[in-house]
Design an enzyme around this catalytic site. Structure first.
Site, mmCIF file in Angstrom:
data_model
loop_
_atom_site.group_PDB
_atom_site.id
_atom_site.type_symbol
_atom_site.label_atom_id
_atom_site.label_comp_id
_atom_site.label_asym_id
_atom_site.label_seq_id
_atom_site.Cartn_x
_atom_site.Cartn_y
_atom_site.Cartn_z
ATOM 1 C CB ILE A 1 -0.894 0.169 1.299
ATOM 2 C CG1 ILE A 1 -1.890 -1.185 1.243
ATOM 3 C CG2 ILE A 1 -1.978 1.163 1.247
ATOM 4 C CD1 ILE A 1 -2.741 -1.632 0.073
ATOM 5 C CE LYS A 2 3.073 4.561 -5.271
ATOM 6 N NZ LYS A 2 3.147 4.897 -6.737
ATOM 7 C CB ILE A 3 1.051 5.475 2.999
ATOM 8 C CG1 ILE A 3 0.199 4.186 3.114
ATOM 9 C CG2 ILE A 3 0.440 6.421 4.032
ATOM 10 C CD1 ILE A 3 0.040 3.510 4.295
#
Length: 226
Positions: free
Chosen positions: A85-87
């Site tokens: 998950i890119k955050i």
């Protein structure tokens, strides 16, 4: 060294994974919207092409930790496989990275412009950090140097994380980043092709074939001469 393709174009993904030593696919909201299709359908199609064990990086849109976590859990359940998950590295994003680490969900810290942003994200638990090389260059910075500083910080402090350098406009930027020690890059399909391209390579291949055919005949190969 990990090569990743920064696209949601299914044909481009199929081609790259057929030809090149690819390790994964990265996406972001802008890339996804270019396909003008159902969001989950796009991601599931990518997963079906690359397989469950190959990395797929998908970005959360929320700006609060609780909502980012809900997005992450939804994406992890809906897509599955080797998912990151890119955050973005905003304060609530760092909080979300910490919490997702405890829940066993892998993360990639993104929208990074300084070494300190990457350093904090890794200390929070991010497996990858994605500095934006070309965007740093565009504001009179030095993207490759920022990558080098991030790599050095990780080495000095014994941090087990990888730099996923992103945002490239040309091969020279990729070359400088690789010399700076980045463990992975994500590039467009066009730049992936350019990493291998050189006119003298094409000329050499054509010359080899011309010389060969001049002696052994057109269409003759090493395995069908006899």
């Amino acid at each position: 060294m990990l090569y990743m393709l920064d696209t949601a174009d299914l044909k481009a993904i199929e081609r790259a994974f057929d030809l090149y030593p690819m390790s994964g696919v990265t996406t972001n909201p802008t890339i996804i919207t270019k396909e003008k299709r159902d969001f989950l359908s796009i991601l599931r199609d990518i997963r079906s092409i690359i397989g469950k064990d190959t990395m797929l990086h998908v970005q959360a849109l929320s700006k609060t930790a609780d909502e980012i976590i809900r997005e992450a859990e939804f994406l992890n359940e809906s897509i599955g496989g080797n998912l990151y998950i890119k955050i973005p590295v905003i304060p609530e994003g760092i909080k979300a990275i910490k919490m997702l680490k405890k829940r066993g969900i892998k993360t990639t810290a993104t929208a990074i412009f300084t070494a300190e942003q990457a350093f904090m994200a890794v200390n929070a638990g991010a497996e990858f950090t994605a500095p934006y090389v070309n965007r740093i260059d565009n504001i009179s910075g030095n993207g490759a140097r920022v990558v080098e500083e991030i790599v050095r910080l990780f080495e000095v402090h014994g941090l087990d994380s990888k730099v996923l350098a992103a945002s490239f406009k040309n091969v020279e930027q990729v070359h400088r980043v690789l010399l700076s020690g980045a463990q992975s890059i994500t590039v467009s399909p066009e730049i992936m092709d350019r990493l291998l391209a050189h006119p003298l390579t094409d000329w050499s291949v054509d010359r080899f074939i011309s010389d060969w055919e001049g002696v052994y005949g057109k269409g003759k190969l090493t395995n069908n001469l006899y």
